[in-house]
Design a protein around this motif. Structure first.
Motif, short mmCIF file in Angstrom:
data_model
loop_
_atom_site.label_atom_id
_atom_site.label_comp_id
_atom_site.label_asym_id
_atom_site.label_seq_id
_atom_site.Cartn_x
_atom_site.Cartn_y
_atom_site.Cartn_z
N ILE A 55 0.85 -1.19 0.00
CA ILE A 55 0.00 0.00 0.00
C ILE A 55 0.88 1.24 0.00
O ILE A 55 1.80 1.36 0.81
N PHE A 56 0.60 2.18 -0.91
CA PHE A 56 1.32 3.45 -0.96
C PHE A 56 0.30 4.58 -1.01
O PHE A 56 -0.62 4.57 -1.82
N GLU A 57 0.47 5.55 -0.09
CA GLU A 57 -0.42 6.71 -0.05
C GLU A 57 0.41 7.98 -0.08
O GLU A 57 1.37 8.12 0.69
N PHE A 58 0.03 8.89 -0.97
CA PHE A 58 0.73 10.18 -1.05
C PHE A 58 -0.31 11.29 -1.05
O PHE A 58 -1.26 11.27 -1.84
N LEU A 59 -0.14 12.25 -0.16
CA LEU A 59 -1.00 13.43 -0.12
C LEU A 59 -0.11 14.65 -0.13
O LEU A 59 0.74 14.82 0.75
N GLY A 60 -0.26 15.49 -1.13
CA GLY A 60 0.57 16.68 -1.22
C GLY A 60 0.71 17.13 -2.65
O GLY A 60 -0.21 17.00 -3.45
N VAL A 100 -3.14 8.48 -4.47
CA VAL A 100 -2.40 9.69 -4.81
C VAL A 100 -3.38 10.84 -4.69
O VAL A 100 -4.20 11.08 -5.57
N ARG A 101 -3.32 11.51 -3.55
CA ARG A 101 -4.31 12.54 -3.23
C ARG A 101 -3.64 13.90 -3.26
O ARG A 101 -3.03 14.31 -2.30
N SER A 102 -3.75 14.54 -4.39
CA SER A 102 -3.11 15.84 -4.55
C SER A 102 -4.02 16.77 -5.30
O SER A 102 -4.46 16.48 -6.41
N LEU A 103 -4.33 17.92 -4.71
CA LEU A 103 -5.13 18.92 -5.40
C LEU A 103 -4.37 19.54 -6.56
O LEU A 103 -4.92 20.31 -7.32
N PHE A 104 -3.11 19.20 -6.70
CA PHE A 104 -2.31 19.76 -7.78
C PHE A 104 -2.10 18.77 -8.92
O PHE A 104 -1.20 18.92 -9.71
N ILE A 105 -2.92 17.71 -8.95
CA ILE A 105 -2.99 16.93 -10.19
C ILE A 105 -3.93 17.73 -11.10
O ILE A 105 -5.11 17.46 -11.22
#
Length: 426
Positions: free
Chosen positions: A232-237, A255-260
């Motif tokens: 499991i890999f989680e990235f927020l930023g 992959v939780r990024s508002l900058f996607i």
């Protein structure tokens, strides 16, 4: 009135205390000198202002004194967990260090310190790795630190060897500290780093052979992973770049990024190319999904896709189709629609791809409002998912909820065609 209860033995009185909450046990011990030095045989100790005092207004000195008193009277061969949540800084390091020493002597397996409300005038408490027993003498398996510092030294790496999980939140961590963690914690199965000010390039390579879950919340960094057992890999930023090499067991990526934003294609291409075995993907997309070139790699194993979309004005939700077309075996789609902008307003029906999605069985759309944009996507899914078993639509506009639910139901029932899917409007 004769106090017959106080005549009971210490063991029986301690047994009675074990049925009380921490706060009630502390109050009971203040009743008389006879009860003062009794303690319930607790295996899990949790200290915060509510459990100790039932209030939120106690001073740090009162809190520290109360914890000291409880620990002084603690009984039992060992303690499983020590949790402390209060605004403490380095001005109380003497007391907190004693708590760490106490927990080590009691063979504690988990320490969790949350000092996130400490005054700005105080420096952060530095967790004392040197106090922990070395190698096999240590029983500490889980360490969780919030708003502390962790000044790691190569001299005390053996103290961290037994760790199975390491959870750091607001704990500054430079490259040397990260290197020590990867070399000193060979049994680590979970590593969580939130707001730790990580270096611009975070490399997790072959040292952490047991690592199964990696969670990183940080900004403007690149992550390079080569961890053969990671699942499991989680990235927020705000990711600069994500690189996956030799991670054959990674099946869940968040992959939780508002900058996607205007970067959907390269992010998706990298994930699909590097992780052909990926089964669960969660993405936050700002504006809309950009077209994926026909030559783009497919998510050939993806079973569930969770999307949170923040549409701008005139954003097109039908662009979600690009990701559906790139996921031929997708079974579950969960879509949440944010409302930073209104999205595309009501308009004429458009022609759209008639691609058939033969494996999609369940769809859930949350944040549904009175906009044709979302309705178009719902109609598309009803008409083009031949295996669809259930569609759930959650209406978000409370002021129009009843009327909107009825309108949505009427339109979708009319447009469903030959679909036999269960349609639920909430």
């Amino acid at each position: 009135m004769e106090d017959r209860i106080s005549e009971l033995s210490d063991d029986i009185l301690s047994f009675i205390l074990s049925f009380l909450t921490m706060r009630d046990a502390v109050k009971t011990r203040l009743l008389s000198h006879r009860w003062r030095y009794l303690s319930p045989p607790l295996s899990h100790l949790q200290f915060d202002v509510f459990t100790l005092f039932g209030t939120h207004g106690e001073s740090s000195s009162t809190f520290v004194t109360a914890v000291d008193q409880v620990l002084l009277a603690c009984r039992g061969p060992k303690i499983g967990t020590l949790k402390v949540r209060f605004g403490l800084g380095d001005d109380h390091a003497f007391h907190v260090d004693r708590w760490v020493s106490f927990s080590s002597a009691m063979q504690v397996e988990k320490i969790a310190f949350d000092f996130s409300c400490s005054p700005e005038s105080c420096g952060s408490y530095n967790f004392p790795c040197h106090i922990l027993p070395a190698d096999k003498a240590s029983h500490l398996k889980h360490l969780c630190l919030v708003s502390c510092t962790l000044r790691l030294s190569p001299k005390f790496t053996s103290q961290l060897n037994p760790l199975r999980t390491l959870d750091l939140d607001g704990v500054p961590l430079d490259q040397s500290g990260l290197d020590i963690i990867t070399s000193a914690c060979p049994k680590l199965t979970l590593l969580r780093m939130i707001g730790c000010g990580l270096p611009k390039i975070v490399c997790i390579h072959g040292q952490l052979l047991c690592l199964k879950t990696l969670i990183i919340h940080d900004s403007l960094i690149s992550v390079e992973l080569k961890s053969i057992n990671l699942e499991i890999f989680e990235f927020l930023g705000h990711p600069r770049k994500l690189t996956f090499v030799d991670v054959p067991h990674l099946k869940k990526a968040l992959v939780r990024s508002l900058f996607i934003y205007r970067r959907t294609s390269p992010i998706c291409n990298a994930l699909a190319k590097d992780l052909p075995q990926l089964q669960f993907l969660s993405l936050i997309v700002k504006d809309e999904v950009l077209p994926l070139p026909a030559t783009s790699p497919k998510f050939i194993s993806l079973k569930q896709l969770d999307l949170l979309i923040w549409p701008f004005i005139d954003s097109d939700l039908l662009t979600v189709i690009y990701l559906l077309n790139a996921s031929p075996l997708l079974e579950i789609l969960q879509l949440k629609i944010g409302h930073q902008g209104e999205g595309r307003s009501n308009g004429e029906r458009r022609e759209y791809s008639r691609h058939t999605h033969s494996h999609l069985k369940e769809v859930k759309m949350e944040g549904f409002r009175d906009k044709w944009n979302a309705m178009e996507l719902a109609i598309y899914l009803l008409k083009n998912t031949i295996a669809l078993e259930r569609m759930v639509v959650v209406v978000s506009d409370s002021t129009l909820q009843m009327d909107l639910r009825q309108r949505v139901d009427n339109v979708l029932q009319k447009e469903r065609g030959n679909s036999t899917a269960e349609l639920i409007i909430l």
